[in-house]
Design an enzyme around this catalytic site. Structure first.
Site, PDB file in Angstrom:
ATOM      1  CD  GLU A 198      -7.173  -8.429  -0.920  1.00 26.40           C
ATOM      2  OE1 GLU A 198      -5.987  -8.891  -0.130  1.00 26.40           O
ATOM      3  OE2 GLU A 198      -7.143  -7.429  -1.509  1.00 26.40           O
ATOM      4  CE  LYS A 211      -3.526  -2.771   2.173  1.00 24.50           C
ATOM      5  NZ  LYS A 211      -4.849  -2.810   2.657  1.00 24.50           N
ATOM      6  CG  HIS A 236      -6.221  -3.320  -3.191  1.00 24.56           C
ATOM      7  ND1 HIS A 236      -7.018  -2.793  -2.001  1.00 24.56           N
ATOM      8  CD2 HIS A 236      -5.651  -4.630  -2.463  1.00 24.56           C
ATOM      9  CE1 HIS A 236      -6.605  -3.334  -0.714  1.00 24.56           C
ATOM     10  NE2 HIS A 236      -5.775  -4.481  -1.239  1.00 24.56           N
TER      11      HIS A 236
HETATM   12  P1  PGA Z   1      -4.053  -6.948   4.877  1.00 28.56           P
HETATM   13  O1  PGA Z   1      -4.240  -6.350   3.554  1.00 28.56           O
HETATM   14  O2  PGA Z   1      -3.507  -8.360   5.173  1.00 28.56           O
HETATM   15  O3  PGA Z   1      -3.652  -5.674   5.831  1.00 28.56           O
HETATM   16  O4  PGA Z   1      -5.668  -7.168   5.523  1.00 28.56           O
HETATM   17  C1  PGA Z   1      -4.755  -7.059   2.626  1.00 28.56           C
HETATM   18  C2  PGA Z   1      -4.956  -6.135   1.433  1.00 28.56           C
HETATM   19  O5  PGA Z   1      -5.247  -5.055   1.364  1.00 28.56           O
HETATM   20  O6  PGA Z   1      -4.524  -6.625   0.138  1.00 28.56           O
END
Ligand code: PGA
Length: 241
Positions: A153, A10, A84
């Site tokens: 996700e 990110k 995403h």
């Molecule tokens: P996280 O993020 O592992 O911090 O939950 C996953 C993502 O947003 O791809």
């Protein structure tokens, strides 16, 4: 078959020095850093492969702030994340935009990591997922979809307090089954030719639960990929399931 571990940094870390340290410790993974670090990280032989977190909808140059597929290729990215949930839900990216971006990734012969997932697991989640998947992959050929790593996700399970609220492997499989059905029905895809990842609060203590499943080819890791030791543990698990 070996499993894939993908880091989504990110908008982290804040300095190139930190990015380099983290990248050196990510051997065996695909690392998707912010655009600005790609060029320097590509010079480091860390055993990790680079991916980008986003792509412009086209190579048309009048797009202030965007980064084209051609640029990403030159910077050393091999993979690109499309759709995403941070972009879909925090930045208002529509299914149509994600679809254009996905086509752009394929056009440039980069490897797409396509994210899908419901915002909340309510009574409509199945319909939501079916609709999102149909629109995200709209207009793609069967062969193009087979090239995608499809990251399921669930938005509600992303970036929760460590370990507190990842999805359960059972419900992740239920969702993956729904996604598969849409793709098999609409595109006549063979189930065996599809690759699914799970993402959403994956940490070293739950990674095995997902990575050991035959339905899941790998994990997409956000928060835990920023902690060298923690991420190394997840990579090690992926090599031993
Ligand atoms: P996280 O993020 O592992 O911090 O939950 C996953 C993502 O947003 O791809």
């Amino acid at each position: 078959m070996s499993k894939i571990v993908i880091a989504n940094w990110k908008m982290n870390p804040q300095t190139l020095v930190e990015a380099e340290n983290l990248f050196r410790a990510s051997s065996g993974a695909v690392v998707c850093p912010p655009f600005v670090y790609l060029e320097e990280l590509a010079k480091i032989d860390s055993g990790a492969v680079l991916g980008a977190q986003d792509i412009a909808v086209s190579d048309e140059p009048g797009q202030t702030g965007e980064v084209s597929g051609e640029m990403l290729k030159q910077l050393g990215a091999k993979y690109v994340i499309a759709g995403h949930s941070d972009r879909r839900w925090k930045l208002g990216e529509s299914d149509e935009t994600v679809n254009k971006k996905l086509k752009e990734v394929l056009e440039h012969e980069l490897m797409p990591i396509v994210c899908v997932g419901e915002k909340s697991r309510d009574s409509d989640f199945k319909m939501f997922l079916q609709n999102q998947v149909s629109l995200t992959f709209s207009g793609l050929t069967k062969e193009q979809i087979e090239k995608c790593l499809i990251a399921y996700e669930p938005v509600w399970a992303i970036s929760t307090t460590p370990g507190s609220r990842s999805d359960t492997p059972e419900s992740a499989i239920e969702s993956i089954k729904i996604i598969k059905e849409v793709l098999v029905e609409n595109w006549k895809l063979e189930i065996g030719n599809l690759s699914f990842l799970y993402g959403g609060s994956v940490i070293s203590t739950n990674a095995r639960d997902f990575l050991s499943l035959k339905e899941i080819s790998g994990v997409l890791v956000g928060g835990a990929s920023l902690d060298k030791e923690e991420f190394k543990k997840i990579i090690d698990i992926s090599l031993n399931v």
